[in-house]
Design a protein around this motif. Sequence first.
Motif, PDB file in Angstrom:
ATOM      1  N   SER A 373      43.734  30.770  48.998  1.00 30.68           N
ATOM      2  CA  SER A 373      43.946  30.854  50.488  1.00 30.68           C
ATOM      3  C   SER A 373      43.469  29.647  51.331  1.00 30.68           C
ATOM      4  CB  SER A 373      42.957  32.065  50.938  1.00 30.68           C
ATOM      5  OG  SER A 373      43.321  33.195  50.434  1.00 30.68           O
ATOM      6  N   ILE A 374      43.131  28.632  50.512  1.00 31.30           N
ATOM      7  CA  ILE A 374      42.908  27.254  51.286  1.00 31.30           C
ATOM      8  C   ILE A 374      44.080  26.802  51.793  1.00 31.30           C
ATOM      9  CG2 ILE A 374      41.935  25.124  50.869  1.00 31.30           C
ATOM     10  CD1 ILE A 374      39.618  26.445  49.194  1.00 31.30           C
ATOM     11  N   SER A 375      44.340  26.061  52.755  1.00 30.86           N
ATOM     12  CA  SER A 375      45.401  25.338  53.188  1.00 30.86           C
ATOM     13  C   SER A 375      45.711  24.048  52.430  1.00 30.86           C
ATOM     14  CB  SER A 375      45.374  25.205  54.470  1.00 30.86           C
ATOM     15  OG  SER A 375      46.467  24.410  55.125  1.00 30.86           O
ATOM     16  N   ALA A 376      46.731  23.739  52.060  1.00 25.32           N
ATOM     17  CA  ALA A 376      46.882  22.430  51.452  1.00 25.32           C
ATOM     18  C   ALA A 376      47.051  21.375  52.376  1.00 25.32           C
ATOM     19  CB  ALA A 376      48.211  22.343  50.558  1.00 25.32           C
ATOM     20  N   GLN A 377      47.323  21.685  53.533  1.00 26.41           N
ATOM     21  CA  GLN A 377      47.331  20.699  54.716  1.00 26.41           C
ATOM     22  C   GLN A 377      45.935  20.603  55.579  1.00 26.41           C
ATOM     23  OE1 GLN A 377      49.726  23.282  54.647  1.00 26.41           O
ATOM     24  NE2 GLN A 377      51.015  21.784  52.986  1.00 26.41           N
ATOM     25  N   LEU A 393      35.962  29.164  36.715  1.00 25.25           N
ATOM     26  CA  LEU A 393      35.905  27.809  37.283  1.00 25.25           C
ATOM     27  C   LEU A 393      37.280  27.016  36.944  1.00 25.25           C
ATOM     28  CD1 LEU A 393      34.503  25.595  38.871  1.00 25.25           C
ATOM     29  CD2 LEU A 393      33.234  24.848  36.836  1.00 25.25           C
ATOM     30  N   ALA A 394      37.631  26.822  35.659  1.00 28.53           N
ATOM     31  CA  ALA A 394      38.670  26.152  35.373  1.00 28.53           C
ATOM     32  C   ALA A 394      40.018  26.598  35.964  1.00 28.53           C
ATOM     33  CB  ALA A 394      38.956  26.091  33.788  1.00 28.53           C
ATOM     34  N   ARG A 395      40.087  27.940  35.936  1.00 27.71           N
ATOM     35  CA  ARG A 395      41.371  28.550  36.639  1.00 27.71           C
ATOM     36  C   ARG A 395      41.477  28.590  38.116  1.00 27.71           C
ATOM     37  NH1 ARG A 395      40.247  34.694  37.629  1.00 27.71           N
ATOM     38  NH2 ARG A 395      39.055  33.460  39.339  1.00 27.71           N
ATOM     39  N   ASP A 396      40.344  28.214  38.549  1.00 26.11           N
ATOM     40  CA  ASP A 396      40.285  28.110  40.120  1.00 26.11           C
ATOM     41  C   ASP A 396      40.646  26.608  40.268  1.00 26.11           C
ATOM     42  OD1 ASP A 396      40.034  30.923  40.363  1.00 26.11           O
ATOM     43  OD2 ASP A 396      37.790  30.575  40.894  1.00 26.11           O
ATOM     44  N   ALA A 397      39.989  25.688  39.635  1.00 25.24           N
ATOM     45  CA  ALA A 397      40.105  24.180  39.674  1.00 25.24           C
ATOM     46  C   ALA A 397      41.766  24.012  39.522  1.00 25.24           C
ATOM     47  CB  ALA A 397      39.357  23.731  38.745  1.00 25.24           C
ATOM     48  N   ASP A 398      42.335  24.739  38.654  1.00 24.54           N
ATOM     49  CA  ASP A 398      43.899  24.518  38.536  1.00 24.54           C
ATOM     50  C   ASP A 398      44.378  24.720  39.897  1.00 24.54           C
ATOM     51  OD1 ASP A 398      46.330  24.136  37.540  1.00 24.54           O
ATOM     52  OD2 ASP A 398      46.495  26.328  36.732  1.00 24.54           O
ATOM     53  N   VAL A 399      44.161  25.812  40.400  1.00 23.33           N
ATOM     54  CA  VAL A 399      44.636  25.924  41.743  1.00 23.33           C
ATOM     55  C   VAL A 399      44.434  24.808  42.785  1.00 23.33           C
ATOM     56  CG1 VAL A 399      44.871  27.616  43.749  1.00 23.33           C
ATOM     57  CG2 VAL A 399      44.759  28.336  41.682  1.00 23.33           C
ATOM     58  N   LEU A 400      43.129  24.548  42.975  1.00 22.25           N
ATOM     59  CA  LEU A 400      42.773  23.188  43.918  1.00 22.25           C
ATOM     60  C   LEU A 400      43.171  22.024  43.661  1.00 22.25           C
ATOM     61  CD1 LEU A 400      38.873  24.291  44.122  1.00 22.25           C
ATOM     62  CD2 LEU A 400      40.603  24.730  45.987  1.00 22.25           C
ATOM     63  N   VAL A 401      43.415  21.839  42.393  1.00 14.77           N
ATOM     64  CA  VAL A 401      43.801  20.373  42.082  1.00 14.77           C
ATOM     65  C   VAL A 401      45.431  20.276  42.064  1.00 14.77           C
ATOM     66  CG1 VAL A 401      44.043  18.638  40.109  1.00 14.77           C
ATOM     67  CG2 VAL A 401      41.889  19.626  40.691  1.00 14.77           C
ATOM     68  N   HIS A 402      46.172  21.427  41.289  1.00 15.31           N
ATOM     69  CA  HIS A 402      47.693  21.248  41.225  1.00 15.31           C
ATOM     70  C   HIS A 402      48.310  22.042  42.165  1.00 15.31           C
ATOM     71  CE1 HIS A 402      46.182  20.798  36.701  1.00 15.31           C
ATOM     72  NE2 HIS A 402      46.699  19.666  37.147  1.00 15.31           N
ATOM     73  N   GLU A 403      47.951  22.777  43.003  1.00 15.29           N
ATOM     74  CA  GLU A 403      48.461  23.464  44.214  1.00 15.29           C
ATOM     75  C   GLU A 403      47.734  22.781  45.543  1.00 15.29           C
ATOM     76  OE1 GLU A 403      48.714  27.754  43.927  1.00 15.29           O
ATOM     77  OE2 GLU A 403      48.973  27.625  41.692  1.00 15.29           O
ATOM     78  N   LYS A 404      46.775  22.766  45.706  1.00 12.85           N
ATOM     79  CA  LYS A 404      46.054  22.302  46.994  1.00 12.85           C
ATOM     80  C   LYS A 404      45.859  20.756  47.273  1.00 12.85           C
ATOM     81  CE  LYS A 404      46.206  26.793  47.850  1.00 12.85           C
ATOM     82  NZ  LYS A 404      47.158  27.412  48.923  1.00 12.85           N
ATOM     83  N   GLY A 405      46.160  20.238  46.405  1.00 13.38           N
ATOM     84  CA  GLY A 405      45.898  18.692  46.798  1.00 13.38           C
ATOM     85  C   GLY A 405      44.385  18.024  46.720  1.00 13.38           C
ATOM     86  N   TYR A 406      43.504  18.783  45.565  1.00 13.18           N
ATOM     87  CA  TYR A 406      42.278  18.077  45.648  1.00 13.18           C
ATOM     88  C   TYR A 406      41.898  17.455  44.208  1.00 13.18           C
ATOM     89  CZ  TYR A 406      40.705  21.021  49.534  1.00 13.18           C
ATOM     90  OH  TYR A 406      40.342  21.471  50.735  1.00 13.18           O
ATOM     91  N   VAL A 407      41.097  16.708  44.279  1.00 11.09           N
ATOM     92  CA  VAL A 407      40.651  15.810  43.188  1.00 11.09           C
ATOM     93  C   VAL A 407      39.487  16.206  42.546  1.00 11.09           C
ATOM     94  CG1 VAL A 407      40.144  13.571  42.080  1.00 11.09           C
ATOM     95  CG2 VAL A 407      42.061  13.664  43.890  1.00 11.09           C
TER      96      VAL A 407
END
Length: 433
Positions: A373-377, A393-407
Amino acid sequence: MTTPALIESLDFEGHGIARVDGKTIFIDGGLPRESVSYKSYRIKPRFENAEATQIHTSSHLRVNPPCPHFGSCGGCSMQHMEFSGQVAAKQRVLEDNLKRIGNIKPEMLLPAIYGPEWGYRQRARLSVSVRGNEVRLGFFEKRSKIIADLKECHVLPPHISKQILPLRQLIKRLSIKENLLHIELAVGEHVDILVLRTPIKPNKADQALLKTYADEWKVQFWLQAKSSEAATVFYPNNAPQLSYSIPEFGIVMRYKPTEFTQVNHLINRTLVARAMGLLDPQPNEVIADFFCGVGNFTLPIARSGAKTLGMEGLQQLVDRANESAADNQLASNTQFKVANLFEMTESWLKKLGHFDKMLIDPPRDGAHELCKSISAQNGPQRIVYVSCNPATLARDADVLVHEKGYVLKAAGIVNMFPHTAHVESIAWFEKAE
């Protein structure tokens, strides 16, 4: 049938991993680089679960478990492994999950957080079994619903471990013993509480026995008829309130014995300090603490002067967080809300307003819907994620890094539960520039 095997590594539950004739064997009690004989207790087409029956070549990490119940009691699974080796193994579990599930490697590995290996457990549920004149009190045996015949427990505080046999004798004398399901233990800084979970109210003779025991061992008894009902004080009524402190931030947290708090208060202090260092809250920032519980992270964040919103699924915990905010003079810059965060949506999160930073501390199921639900923008610049399950954690990190633009800037483990395979961890995500 017993078959020799070479242990290659450990899995996420602390079992040795071997490969025999192309089949993966998970072997309880085996350590890396050991040659062992084993006996399988579960056989599947692609893998087997087994117990080591003989160690032919011993690892340099192998030690003699100090607890006489290790091997039968299911409370610990790694006492046979040297303590620093346990920490290193858990770090590898975290790295492996991030790589295998999330396809991510952190830019930096954080130093592991660890502390004393014995007497650390301030919270525990001790199950009760009564068969004729035999009373057992403690944890279940491995792969069994039978309660281990404990006489001592090295991960409990020593003064609590000393009570296992006296408590068994007390239970044996109670008229309600057949209806006593378990004893919830909560060790605070000023009081030790034993919650008796029983649908039957103690009679006068029981009450006299409980009071005598409480006076002798300096504990407070509470009673709880049903798991859905609140526990209530039985005796003594004038004991100090249950609490733990986080001195670095000038925080004292009150809580009830059946409410969730970390089992290892000393490690919790270090974990909170690490989380605050990574989050770096600043005055006037707006910061969310999701799955906030009693406010374990919310109040230290608020101490920085940041405006904080804590969200949690249970009204009882939100009530306790509000009480602690008032106790610590932090009510003016904290707000707590009840919400089912497992049903979070992007529109719902947007309605909460913009957050400069987030702290996420979910249960084992993780925070998948929240992360999606976190906005990529317009998402927060920084997210600190505290996890009790490296896979989610790894599953959610996948979303944050590969979909939401986080490092993923950094990650590391927290050895909250020494001598068990439980892996607690912390990760720092930063919005990519």
